[in-house]
Motif scaffolding. Sequence first.
Motif, PDB file in Angstrom:
ATOM      1  N   VAL A  34      30.788   9.666-108.755  1.00  0.00           N
ATOM      2  CA  VAL A  34      30.566  10.267-107.433  1.00  0.00           C
ATOM      3  C   VAL A  34      31.508   9.621-106.419  1.00  0.00           C
ATOM      4  CG1 VAL A  34      28.910  10.561-105.531  1.00  0.00           C
ATOM      5  CG2 VAL A  34      28.129  10.750-107.912  1.00  0.00           C
ATOM      6  N   ILE A  35      32.079  10.436-105.563  1.00  0.00           N
ATOM      7  CA  ILE A  35      32.753   9.953-104.356  1.00  0.00           C
ATOM      8  C   ILE A  35      31.913  10.461-103.197  1.00  0.00           C
ATOM      9  CG2 ILE A  35      34.739  10.177-102.826  1.00  0.00           C
ATOM     10  CD1 ILE A  35      36.547  10.421-105.182  1.00  0.00           C
ATOM     11  N   LYS A  36      31.468   9.545-102.348  1.00  0.00           N
ATOM     12  CA  LYS A  36      30.640   9.928-101.200  1.00  0.00           C
ATOM     13  C   LYS A  36      31.378   9.572 -99.924  1.00  0.00           C
ATOM     14  CE  LYS A  36      26.275   9.231 -98.833  1.00  0.00           C
ATOM     15  NZ  LYS A  36      26.371  10.451 -98.125  1.00  0.00           N
ATOM     16  N   HIS A  37      31.389  10.523 -99.016  1.00  0.00           N
ATOM     17  CA  HIS A  37      31.982  10.274 -97.705  1.00  0.00           C
ATOM     18  C   HIS A  37      30.912   9.635 -96.830  1.00  0.00           C
ATOM     19  CE1 HIS A  37      33.840  11.197 -93.750  1.00  0.00           C
ATOM     20  NE2 HIS A  37      34.906  10.858 -94.444  1.00  0.00           N
ATOM     21  N   ALA A  38      31.287   8.537 -96.178  1.00  0.00           N
ATOM     22  CA  ALA A  38      30.350   7.836 -95.300  1.00  0.00           C
ATOM     23  C   ALA A  38      30.887   7.893 -93.877  1.00  0.00           C
ATOM     24  CB  ALA A  38      30.196   6.388 -95.748  1.00  0.00           C
ATOM     25  N   HIS A  39      30.045   7.530 -92.970  1.00  0.00           N
ATOM     26  CA  HIS A  39      30.435   7.559 -91.566  1.00  0.00           C
ATOM     27  C   HIS A  39      31.049   6.228 -91.144  1.00  0.00           C
ATOM     28  CE1 HIS A  39      28.722  11.477 -90.919  1.00  0.00           C
ATOM     29  NE2 HIS A  39      27.695  11.085 -91.643  1.00  0.00           N
ATOM     30  N   GLU A  86      43.893  11.580-102.575  1.00  0.00           N
ATOM     31  CA  GLU A  86      44.302  10.197-102.838  1.00  0.00           C
ATOM     32  C   GLU A  86      43.154   9.394-103.429  1.00  0.00           C
ATOM     33  OE1 GLU A  86      45.851   6.192-100.516  1.00  0.00           O
ATOM     34  OE2 GLU A  86      46.013   8.120 -99.483  1.00  0.00           O
ATOM     35  N   LEU A  87      41.958   9.566-102.899  1.00  0.00           N
ATOM     36  CA  LEU A  87      40.804   8.829-103.408  1.00  0.00           C
ATOM     37  C   LEU A  87      40.509   9.184-104.865  1.00  0.00           C
ATOM     38  CD1 LEU A  87      38.495   9.047-100.282  1.00  0.00           C
ATOM     39  CD2 LEU A  87      39.731   7.030-101.121  1.00  0.00           C
ATOM     40  N   LEU A  88      40.657  10.454-105.203  1.00  0.00           N
ATOM     41  CA  LEU A  88      40.402  10.881-106.585  1.00  0.00           C
ATOM     42  C   LEU A  88      41.353  10.212-107.571  1.00  0.00           C
ATOM     43  CD1 LEU A  88      39.646  14.645-105.971  1.00  0.00           C
ATOM     44  CD2 LEU A  88      38.092  12.993-107.055  1.00  0.00           C
ATOM     45  N   THR A  89      42.576   9.920-107.147  1.00  0.00           N
ATOM     46  CA  THR A  89      43.526   9.266-108.051  1.00  0.00           C
ATOM     47  C   THR A  89      43.127   7.821-108.340  1.00  0.00           C
ATOM     48  OG1 THR A  89      45.025   8.499-106.303  1.00  0.00           O
ATOM     49  CG2 THR A  89      45.431  10.708-107.221  1.00  0.00           C
ATOM     50  N   LYS A  90      42.231   7.276-107.572  1.00  0.00           N
ATOM     51  CA  LYS A  90      41.786   5.898-107.770  1.00  0.00           C
ATOM     52  C   LYS A  90      40.589   5.803-108.720  1.00  0.00           C
ATOM     53  CE  LYS A  90      43.443   4.631-103.201  1.00  0.00           C
ATOM     54  NZ  LYS A  90      44.668   4.026-103.638  1.00  0.00           N
ATOM     55  N   SER A  92      38.338   6.068-112.134  1.00  0.00           N
ATOM     56  CA  SER A  92      38.491   5.960-113.587  1.00  0.00           C
ATOM     57  C   SER A  92      38.166   7.313-114.201  1.00  0.00           C
ATOM     58  CB  SER A  92      37.533   4.910-114.140  1.00  0.00           C
ATOM     59  OG  SER A  92      37.854   3.638-113.634  1.00  0.00           O
ATOM     60  N   PRO A  93      38.799   7.656-115.314  1.00  0.00           N
ATOM     61  CA  PRO A  93      38.556   8.956-115.949  1.00  0.00           C
ATOM     62  C   PRO A  93      37.100   9.126-116.414  1.00  0.00           C
ATOM     63  CG  PRO A  93      40.527   7.928-116.848  1.00  0.00           C
ATOM     64  CD  PRO A  93      39.847   6.891-115.999  1.00  0.00           C
ATOM     65  N   VAL A  94      36.536  10.261-116.065  1.00  0.00           N
ATOM     66  CA  VAL A  94      35.207  10.687-116.505  1.00  0.00           C
ATOM     67  C   VAL A  94      35.286  12.189-116.739  1.00  0.00           C
ATOM     68  CG1 VAL A  94      33.894   8.863-115.312  1.00  0.00           C
ATOM     69  CG2 VAL A  94      34.409  10.990-114.115  1.00  0.00           C
ATOM     70  N   ASP A  95      34.183  12.788-117.158  1.00  0.00           N
ATOM     71  CA  ASP A  95      34.168  14.232-117.371  1.00  0.00           C
ATOM     72  C   ASP A  95      34.086  14.992-116.051  1.00  0.00           C
ATOM     73  OD1 ASP A  95      34.125  14.110-120.276  1.00  0.00           O
ATOM     74  OD2 ASP A  95      32.089  13.328-120.038  1.00  0.00           O
ATOM     75  N   LEU A  96      33.279  14.472-115.117  1.00  0.00           N
ATOM     76  CA  LEU A  96      33.037  15.189-113.865  1.00  0.00           C
ATOM     77  C   LEU A  96      32.901  14.216-112.710  1.00  0.00           C
ATOM     78  CD1 LEU A  96      32.418  17.960-112.502  1.00  0.00           C
ATOM     79  CD2 LEU A  96      30.004  17.501-112.974  1.00  0.00           C
ATOM     80  N   VAL A  97      33.684  14.451-111.652  1.00  0.00           N
ATOM     81  CA  VAL A  97      33.529  13.707-110.404  1.00  0.00           C
ATOM     82  C   VAL A  97      32.862  14.655-109.418  1.00  0.00           C
ATOM     83  CG1 VAL A  97      34.659  12.541-108.472  1.00  0.00           C
ATOM     84  CG2 VAL A  97      35.570  12.285-110.787  1.00  0.00           C
ATOM     85  N   ILE A  98      31.743  14.212-108.876  1.00  0.00           N
ATOM     86  CA  ILE A  98      31.035  14.997-107.859  1.00  0.00           C
ATOM     87  C   ILE A  98      31.357  14.375-106.507  1.00  0.00           C
ATOM     88  CG2 ILE A  98      28.816  15.825-107.021  1.00  0.00           C
ATOM     89  CD1 ILE A  98      27.784  15.396-109.938  1.00  0.00           C
ATOM     90  N   VAL A  99      31.851  15.189-105.615  1.00  0.00           N
ATOM     91  CA  VAL A  99      32.238  14.735-104.282  1.00  0.00           C
ATOM     92  C   VAL A  99      31.129  15.123-103.323  1.00  0.00           C
ATOM     93  CG1 VAL A  99      33.945  14.949-102.444  1.00  0.00           C
ATOM     94  CG2 VAL A  99      34.672  15.058-104.849  1.00  0.00           C
ATOM     95  N   GLU A 100      30.477  14.116-102.743  1.00  0.00           N
ATOM     96  CA  GLU A 100      29.420  14.387-101.763  1.00  0.00           C
ATOM     97  C   GLU A 100      30.001  14.229-100.369  1.00  0.00           C
ATOM     98  OE1 GLU A 100      25.168  12.798-100.060  1.00  0.00           O
ATOM     99  OE2 GLU A 100      25.791  12.085-102.019  1.00  0.00           O
ATOM    100  N   GLY A 101      29.925  15.297 -99.602  1.00  0.00           N
ATOM    101  CA  GLY A 101      30.512  15.274 -98.266  1.00  0.00           C
ATOM    102  C   GLY A 101      31.921  15.838 -98.297  1.00  0.00           C
TER     103      GLY A 101
END
Length: 168
Positions: A34-39, A86-90, A92-101
Amino acid sequence: MKVIGLAGWSGAGKTTLLTRVIPHLRKEGLRVSVIKHAHHSFDVDVPGKDSYVHRQSGAEEVLVSSARRWALMHELRGASEPGLRELLTKMSPVDLVIVEGFKSEPHRKIEVYRKANGKAPLFPDDPAIAGIATDATIETTLPVADLDDVPAVAAMMRKFAISLVEWI
């Protein structure tokens, strides 16, 4: 590696939905991140701990490691916030990245819409929204799943996830 987003207004239930969808996807055999956008000035470090002191002292990055996990903190020090690509390139490889926000980024997303929020849905103005998870009746040609139907939301996420290579 594939990417799918969950977007919606604050209070729509994105995090709650994710805490239910991730175990379902893992049971299906997927490795999920997961990549989560924070404030603004969020902090994951604890004041007084060595890693916090190193970061406050001016270190650009602090990596903390233990037998159970590792975490890398990178200080922007006035630089621009990196975009989602850019953040996604950082990651590690997985099957699915879920981006929250990151609702204003152009990646493919599932909108999480809760009627009680009293806000307008995002999908009419965002062509990247491929489906909707909601507790409301919505008139749209997009696929819709009930917020409580975890298998349906997970299936929608798998169906509409896009290859990271294709998107970047």
